[in-house]
Design a protein around this motif. Structure first.
Motif, PDB file in Angstrom:
ATOM      1  N   ASP A 216       0.829  -1.196   0.000  1.00 62.18           N
ATOM      2  CA  ASP A 216       0.000   0.000   0.000  1.00 62.18           C
ATOM      3  C   ASP A 216       0.869   1.255   0.000  1.00 62.18           C
ATOM      4  O   ASP A 216       1.854   1.338   0.737  1.00 62.18           O
ATOM      5  N   ARG A 256      -7.593   2.204   0.891  1.00 61.78           N
ATOM      6  CA  ARG A 256      -6.283   1.560   1.010  1.00 61.78           C
ATOM      7  C   ARG A 256      -6.382   0.072   0.711  1.00 61.78           C
ATOM      8  O   ARG A 256      -7.427  -0.554   0.889  1.00 61.78           O
ATOM      9  N   HIS A 258      -5.738  -3.097   2.072  1.00 63.12           N
ATOM     10  CA  HIS A 258      -5.488  -3.698   3.375  1.00 63.12           C
ATOM     11  C   HIS A 258      -5.323  -5.216   3.285  1.00 63.12           C
ATOM     12  O   HIS A 258      -5.187  -5.898   4.299  1.00 63.12           O
ATOM     13  N   ARG A 456     -13.458   1.431   8.643  1.00 68.11           N
ATOM     14  CA  ARG A 456     -12.417   1.487   7.622  1.00 68.11           C
ATOM     15  C   ARG A 456     -12.342   0.167   6.867  1.00 68.11           C
ATOM     16  O   ARG A 456     -12.283   0.145   5.643  1.00 68.11           O
ATOM     17  N   SER A 457     -12.343  -0.943   7.588  1.00 66.85           N
ATOM     18  CA  SER A 457     -12.300  -2.261   6.935  1.00 66.85           C
ATOM     19  C   SER A 457     -13.596  -2.565   6.194  1.00 66.85           C
ATOM     20  O   SER A 457     -13.575  -3.089   5.083  1.00 66.85           O
ATOM     21  N   HIS A 461     -11.755  -0.046   2.744  1.00 69.32           N
ATOM     22  CA  HIS A 461     -10.539  -0.762   2.363  1.00 69.32           C
ATOM     23  C   HIS A 461     -10.818  -1.908   1.394  1.00 69.32           C
ATOM     24  O   HIS A 461     -11.908  -2.480   1.382  1.00 69.32           O
TER      25      HIS A 461
END
Length: 517
Positions: A216, A256, A258, A456-457, A461
């Motif tokens: 990343d 991102r 992840h 976020r997950s 992501h």
């Protein structure tokens, strides 16, 4: 002394004129221009009030009619209503994905190109439908729309209860590579772990093995240099940074990669929570003892991980010759269950990772045992956890005893009380930090991967995991959970009352913007 001063001066100059410093300065400059423009507008108050009312009305109408989670809608309201112009324009800015649309189109195009290579064996699906209707329904969902994640039988899984065990097996498998090695990681940090792996990769390149490494782009600000991909290329390793930082404000910083994926010759794959850094194998101590998990897959199920890697690699470089990277799978592996690798992407409105977790909770009869480093829940996930416990299901959740980030740690505690009141039992790992992402239920199903229980997950992501059904490794996962539980302290209503006032205040305040964290 003169040498030390000269060396210090050179280090200072490198810091001042580094790419990181330039990027930060340019980002600050852009923020200043935005703020100055807003202040200039404020001088025209009457016009601004009318304009602000229009913007706020449009924003509220959009939020009410969007597919956004209700908690996220409320968070946006807190911005839009008191600051209609700034909040409304920021909402517009995030939704048009300025600076990210090109990458989105490229990834979606790669997914379209590679989907035909993921074949579902109809006999496997029929067996699942005949004998295991609830698992069949989940498999059906994971093949619906743009997902296309087949369920496999000619495959094997091996669970690793620690980063150390996964690292030992990973080195062994890398040394056996004959054709290619693909690595995709959120974090790569120079040290013992990455040093040993890099040494193996260099040897494999010398033997003619194709090696690709993707990480990343955010870690270029923390663990690796901006020219690290070029340094790897000099060693014969193809390397890419996903969504690297640039000096321009863009929403793509929010999305991102992840995932943690290793694919070797199309026959072996790894995933789980473990990154390539020394804390993950406890070679260095960060936040006490680091508890993490991983899983190795062999056989036909590896095809999904191969495709997932190529899809993301294609975000940077066009994906070609997909077929040659898929395994032959001529060897019929002894298998005692079903394996379903899957992924989640922020490019659509489908919350695959969260839906799998919710399905496990909704279908559970006896127990659901969970390990997660973070807990920032939307209303749907919170309801699923509470409803399962209220139905009499034994829901246990292991969280870190020592946090890696203090603010999310205090935020997580704001969710504890209603969960405990519904019967969810929450435990904290006293030796240190839990980074594992594991669900195991009823001795029949489990998922191990990269997906945390936070916004976020679940929303922003690129993630992946492996779902196991009636696999012998599920018993191993549950045993690991129980061993970890023995090192935990249960959270009670009384212990929550004993939290410091500052911890409660931070958690309460930050909860208002939880979906943005």
């Amino acid at each position: 002394m003169v040498r030390l001063l000269d060396r210090g001066r050179r280090s200072l100059l490198r810091g001042i004129f580094s790419r990181t410093t330039v990027i930060i300065l340019l980002l600050v400059l852009q923020l200043y221009v935005i703020a100055a423009t807003y202040i200039w507008f404020v001088n025209y108050r009457l016009h601004i009030q009318i304009f602000g009312g229009i913007i706020a009305s449009i924003s509220v109408l959009y939020l009410f009619n969007s597919r956004m989670d209700s908690t996220a809608k409320l968070t946006w309201m807190l911005f839009v209503i008191p600051f209609p112009i700034l909040g409304g324009l920021f909402l517009l800015y995030t939704k048009i994905d300025w600076g990210y649309n090109g990458m989105k189109r490229q990834i979606k195009d790669n997914i379209t190109k590679t989907i035909p290579y993921l074949h579902q064996n109809s006999n496997v699906l029929t067996e699942l439908k005949t004998s295991h209707s609830t698992a069949y329904n989940l498999a059906n969902y994971l093949s619906f729309g743009d997902n296309h994640f087949p369920v496999y039988k000619n495959s094997q899984a091996t669970y690793f209860p620690s980063g150390e065990e996964k690292f030992a097996e990973l080195k062994k498998q890398l040394r056996q590579a004959k054709q290619y090695i693909f690595l995709e990681y959120f974090i790569i940090d120079e040290g013992i772990m990455w040093g040993e792996i890099l040494s193996i990769l260099e040897q494999k390149v010398a033997e003619g093995v194709e090696v690709r490494v993707m990480y990343d782009g955010m870690i270029e600000m923390t663990t690796l240099s901006f020219d690290y991909s070029k340094r790897l290329k000099k060693l014969g390793i193809e390397a890419k940074a996903f969504a690297p930082l640039s000096p321009f404000l863009s929403t793509y910083y929010n999305y991102r990669d992840h995932r943690k994926i290793v694919v070797i010759d199309g026959e072996v794959a790894f995933t789980g929570g473990i990154n390539l850094a020394d804390e993950y194998i406890n070679e260095i101590e960060r936040f006490g003892h680091w508890k993490d998990t991983g899983i190795m897959i062999k056989g036909q199920a590896v095809d999904t991980f191969t495709i997932l890697f190529l899809q993301m690699w294609g975000a940077i470089e066009d994906t070609t010759e997909v077929k040659k990277y898929l395994g032959n799978h001529e060897e019929k592996l002894t298998t005692d269950g079903f394996i379903l690798p899957y992924a989640d992407s922020p490019l659509d409105d489908d919350k695959v990772g969260e839906n799998v977790y919710i399905d496990i909770l909704n279908q559970a009869r006896d127990y659901v045992h969970i390990m997660s480093p973070y807990l920032i829940l939307d209303s749907e996930m919170a309801h699923a956890l509470q409803f399962a416990a209220e139905r009499g299901v034994d829901v246990k959740l292991i969280m870190p005893g020592i946090p890696d980030k203090v603010v999310p740690y205090y935020l997580a505690k704001t969710y504890y009380k209603p969960l405990i009141e519904s019967g969810v039992q929450i435990f904290e790992y006293t030796p240190g930090f839990v980074h594992a992402k594991v669900f195991v239920a009823d001795d029949t199903k489990a998922t191990v991967g990269t997906i945390n229980l936070d916004y976020r997950s679940l929303y922003h992501h690129f993630e992946c995991a492996a779902y196991l059904y009636h696999s012998s490794e599920i018993a191993k996962i549950e045993r690991d959970f129980q061993r970890t539980l023995d090192q935990c302290q249960q959270v009670t209503k009384q212990s929550l009352k004993e939290l410091s006032l500052s911890a409660k205040a931070v958690g309460t305040i930050v909860k208002t913007i939880a979906p943005l964290l």
